[in-house]
Design an enzyme around this catalytic site. Structure first.
Site, PDB file in Angstrom:
ATOM      1  N   ARG A 205     -10.086  -9.836   3.313  1.00 20.16           N
ATOM      2  CA  ARG A 205      -8.947 -10.149   4.165  1.00 20.16           C
ATOM      3  C   ARG A 205      -8.902  -9.161   5.315  1.00 20.16           C
ATOM      4  O   ARG A 205      -9.029  -7.958   5.108  1.00 20.16           O
ATOM      5  CB  ARG A 205      -7.622 -10.030   3.389  1.00 20.16           C
ATOM      6  CG  ARG A 205      -7.351 -11.003   2.257  1.00 20.16           C
ATOM      7  CD  ARG A 205      -7.436 -12.478   2.625  1.00 20.16           C
ATOM      8  NE  ARG A 205      -6.972 -12.890   3.931  1.00 20.16           N
ATOM      9  CZ  ARG A 205      -5.692 -13.071   4.282  1.00 20.16           C
ATOM     10  NH1 ARG A 205      -4.732 -12.867   3.429  1.00 20.16           N
ATOM     11  NH2 ARG A 205      -5.373 -13.485   5.498  1.00 20.16           N
TER      12      ARG A 205
ATOM     13  N   TYR B   4      -8.850  -5.721   2.597  1.00 23.83           N
ATOM     14  CA  TYR B   4      -9.221  -5.624   1.181  1.00 23.83           C
ATOM     15  C   TYR B   4     -10.096  -6.807   0.776  1.00 23.83           C
ATOM     16  O   TYR B   4     -10.009  -7.884   1.363  1.00 23.83           O
ATOM     17  CB  TYR B   4      -7.977  -5.525   0.293  1.00 23.83           C
ATOM     18  CG  TYR B   4      -6.969  -6.651   0.421  1.00 23.83           C
ATOM     19  CD1 TYR B   4      -7.128  -7.852  -0.283  1.00 23.83           C
ATOM     20  CD2 TYR B   4      -5.839  -6.510   1.217  1.00 23.83           C
ATOM     21  CE1 TYR B   4      -6.194  -8.876  -0.185  1.00 23.83           C
ATOM     22  CE2 TYR B   4      -4.890  -7.531   1.323  1.00 23.83           C
ATOM     23  CZ  TYR B   4      -5.079  -8.704   0.623  1.00 23.83           C
ATOM     24  OH  TYR B   4      -4.161  -9.716   0.730  1.00 23.83           O
TER      25      TYR B   4
ATOM     26  N   HIS C 278      -3.442  -7.244   7.421  1.00 21.28           N
ATOM     27  CA  HIS C 278      -2.394  -8.217   7.721  1.00 21.28           C
ATOM     28  C   HIS C 278      -1.080  -7.805   7.094  1.00 21.28           C
ATOM     29  O   HIS C 278      -1.039  -7.050   6.127  1.00 21.28           O
ATOM     30  CB  HIS C 278      -2.778  -9.622   7.224  1.00 21.28           C
ATOM     31  CG  HIS C 278      -2.951  -9.688   5.739  1.00 21.28           C
ATOM     32  ND1 HIS C 278      -4.110  -9.321   5.112  1.00 21.28           N
ATOM     33  CD2 HIS C 278      -2.098 -10.050   4.743  1.00 21.28           C
ATOM     34  CE1 HIS C 278      -3.976  -9.460   3.807  1.00 21.28           C
ATOM     35  NE2 HIS C 278      -2.753  -9.894   3.547  1.00 21.28           N
TER      36      HIS C 278
ATOM     37  N   HIS D  24       2.385  -9.828   5.653  1.00 24.01           N
ATOM     38  CA  HIS D  24       2.991 -11.124   5.332  1.00 24.01           C
ATOM     39  C   HIS D  24       4.416 -11.165   5.873  1.00 24.01           C
ATOM     40  O   HIS D  24       5.154 -10.178   5.759  1.00 24.01           O
ATOM     41  CB  HIS D  24       3.035 -11.333   3.816  1.00 24.01           C
ATOM     42  CG  HIS D  24       1.686 -11.383   3.164  1.00 24.01           C
ATOM     43  ND1 HIS D  24       1.038 -12.567   2.908  1.00 24.01           N
ATOM     44  CD2 HIS D  24       0.858 -10.406   2.713  1.00 24.01           C
ATOM     45  CE1 HIS D  24      -0.126 -12.311   2.319  1.00 24.01           C
ATOM     46  NE2 HIS D  24      -0.257 -11.004   2.187  1.00 24.01           N
TER      47      HIS D  24
ATOM     48  N   TYR E 189      -2.165  -3.370  -3.046  1.00 23.06           N
ATOM     49  CA  TYR E 189      -0.760  -3.754  -3.249  1.00 23.06           C
ATOM     50  C   TYR E 189      -0.186  -3.064  -4.473  1.00 23.06           C
ATOM     51  O   TYR E 189      -0.900  -2.831  -5.465  1.00 23.06           O
ATOM     52  CB  TYR E 189      -0.636  -5.270  -3.456  1.00 23.06           C
ATOM     53  CG  TYR E 189      -0.785  -6.087  -2.205  1.00 23.06           C
ATOM     54  CD1 TYR E 189       0.314  -6.351  -1.395  1.00 23.06           C
ATOM     55  CD2 TYR E 189      -2.027  -6.598  -1.837  1.00 23.06           C
ATOM     56  CE1 TYR E 189       0.171  -7.134  -0.249  1.00 23.06           C
ATOM     57  CE2 TYR E 189      -2.170  -7.372  -0.692  1.00 23.06           C
ATOM     58  CZ  TYR E 189      -1.072  -7.631   0.098  1.00 23.06           C
ATOM     59  OH  TYR E 189      -1.214  -8.388   1.225  1.00 23.06           O
TER      60      TYR E 189
END
Ligand code: FE2
Lengths: 246, 205
Positions: A161, A151, A164, A166, A112
């Site tokens: 995770r 990640y 995905h 959000h 991110y």
């Protein structure tokens, strides 16, 4: 046919058996952040039945193109190019036009753009990881992006995770407000993820897994994933003119 | 067998995660150039908005007493006349200089959220009785699996609060103060406690 606009009624009761409970100790952060007392049940009043609206005129043309909305001119984000599309519906299977859908995600390496994210994967200088759209008259939305990478995250010693995206969705009512995540068909990490497993129902989890949609694929350009989102339904008040005591 | 009713089920919620601010307030976390400004952040009022200017401040506090620094709070409220700026508002037209909706990221160091708004008017309950002035809040963060709904009422509206039909539903009267913002000058302090003795009343609406 109705010749007047029916006054909006309260929302359908939320099916909590399909929703994650607050306290899920295998997702450790929930332990100190989960309310412990029963929620106060209340049929929605005007304060929850109403909600804000957002106009299409607030959107910039690149708001739904994450491949380009943070990239330098002539450049683009790195990663598998995908189209994500679908409809926002309510539980009565009615499309919801004019609702704001916001999305954010890691880059193709699983990183991110955030100072708290220190994962080893590289930052992509051309990828911001955020976008938004407003559904059209058929409740339809779409955006272009790169497929995010999975990640690792600090929970168990080896938790990952699944890939995905959000999503944040406004309905017509503030009580329809929803944040969720979209997963990708076939990802073996989905069923190993403590956050996914906060949802107590397997069929409910499957409603967050977007299938590959070959019909919507842009040949020689990008694959497509289809992700429909369902918000709480709402009763009409047509049959609700009874006064108390009747 | 019978015919299927054909209803769909609401999509399940998932936590907003640690990076919710990337998605909802990107400029706040240094992602500039995608949106000119963060939606809903900053004052809800402009110079033409009708009503008494107020500030609502608070923190979202976990079970150890620590404020959350990665939370995001949204508010939704009526205008000074008690009308919602929503197509579903059927009683009249709300102040066009007041959207009634705002969004605030928790401050990176203090965890504080802030809303500059107006004091809302009273809104009728289903049976026509007036509710006391209130603001609806919605809280999301890492570790919160499904967004939390609550309300803030106003400490200087004791008479209205005493006859409010929603507050009247709270069985344990000792918990009512968890929904009252405390006036201090033109600001109301409203801390949201996720757990503990002062756990805020959250709603299933
Ligand atoms: Fe994430």
């Amino acid at each position: 046919m109705r010749n007047t606009i029916p006054e909006a009624g309260p929302l359908f009761v939320r099916d909590r058996a399909m929703q994650p409970p607050a306290y899920t100790p295998w997702y450790k952060t929930s332990v100190l952040r989960a309310p412990t007392r029963a929620l106060l049940s209340l049929e929605g009043t005007r304060s929850e039945i109403t909600g804000p609206v957002f106009g299409h005129n607030m959107l910039h043309e690149l708001d739904n193109d994450l491949i380009h909305n943070y990239a330098k001119p002539g450049e683009s984000a790195i990663g598998p190019r995908i189209l994500v599309h679908g409809r926002v519906l309510d539980e009565s299977n009615r499309p919801l036009p004019g609702v704001l859908v916001e999305f954010w995600q890691a880059n193709a390496g699983g990183r991110y753009r955030h100072k708290k994210d220190t994962y080893l994967a590289a930052i992509d200088p051309n990828f911001g990881g955020v976008g938004r759209a407003i559904t059209d008259d058929d409740g339809y939305y779409w955006f272009k992006t790169v497929q995010p990478g999975p990640y690792p995250w600090p929970n168990g010693v080896n938790d990952w995770r699944p890939a995905h995206i959000h999503f944040s969705i406004f309905g017509k009512s503030f009580a329809q407000r929803l944040i969720t995540q979209m997963y990708f068909e076939g990802d073996p990490l989905i069923w190993r993820c403590p956050i996914v497993q906060t949802i107590p129902d397997k069929a409910a989890i499957e409603r967050l897994v977007a299938p590959l949609d070959m019909n919507a694929t842009l040949p020689m350009d990008m694959r497509a994933y289809k992700f429909d989102i369902v918000l709480r339904g709402r009763r009409s008040t047509m049959f609700e003119n009874r006064r108390e005591g009747n | 067998m019978v015919q299927p009713l054909g209803y769909l089920k609401e999509s399940p919620s998932q936590t907003a995660g640690p990076y919710v601010h990337i998605g909802l307030t990107p400029n706040f976390v240094g992602i500039h150039g995608i949106y000119a400004e963060d939606l809903g952040v900053g004052a809800l009022v402009n110079e033409k908005t009708r009503g008494e200017r107020i500030v609502i401040r608070g923190r979202v506090i976990d079970g150890s007493g620590t404020p959350l620094k990665d939370a995001l709070v949204e508010i939704w409220q009526a205008d000074a006349a008690g009308l919602y700026n929503s197509p579903l508002e059927t009683r009249g037209k709300a102040d066009e200089n007041f959207s009634g909706w705002g969004r605030s990221p928790a401050h990176f160091e203090t965890g504080e959220f802030v809303f500059e708004t107006v004091k809302p008017g009273r809104v009728p309950f289903q049976d026509g009785r007036l509710m006391a002035p209130h603001v609806t809040l919605w809280i999301v963060a890492r570790g919160i699996n499904i967004g939390l709904h609550t309300r803030m009422y106003f400490s200087d509206e004791a008479d209205a609060n005493a006859e409010d039909p929603v507050l009247a539903r709270i069985e344990h009267k000792v918990r009512i103060p968890t929904l009252i913002g405390q006036r201090d000058g033109d600001a109301y302090q409203f801390d949201i406690h996720l757990q503990g003795e002062r756990e805020t009343v959250f709603f299933d609406m």
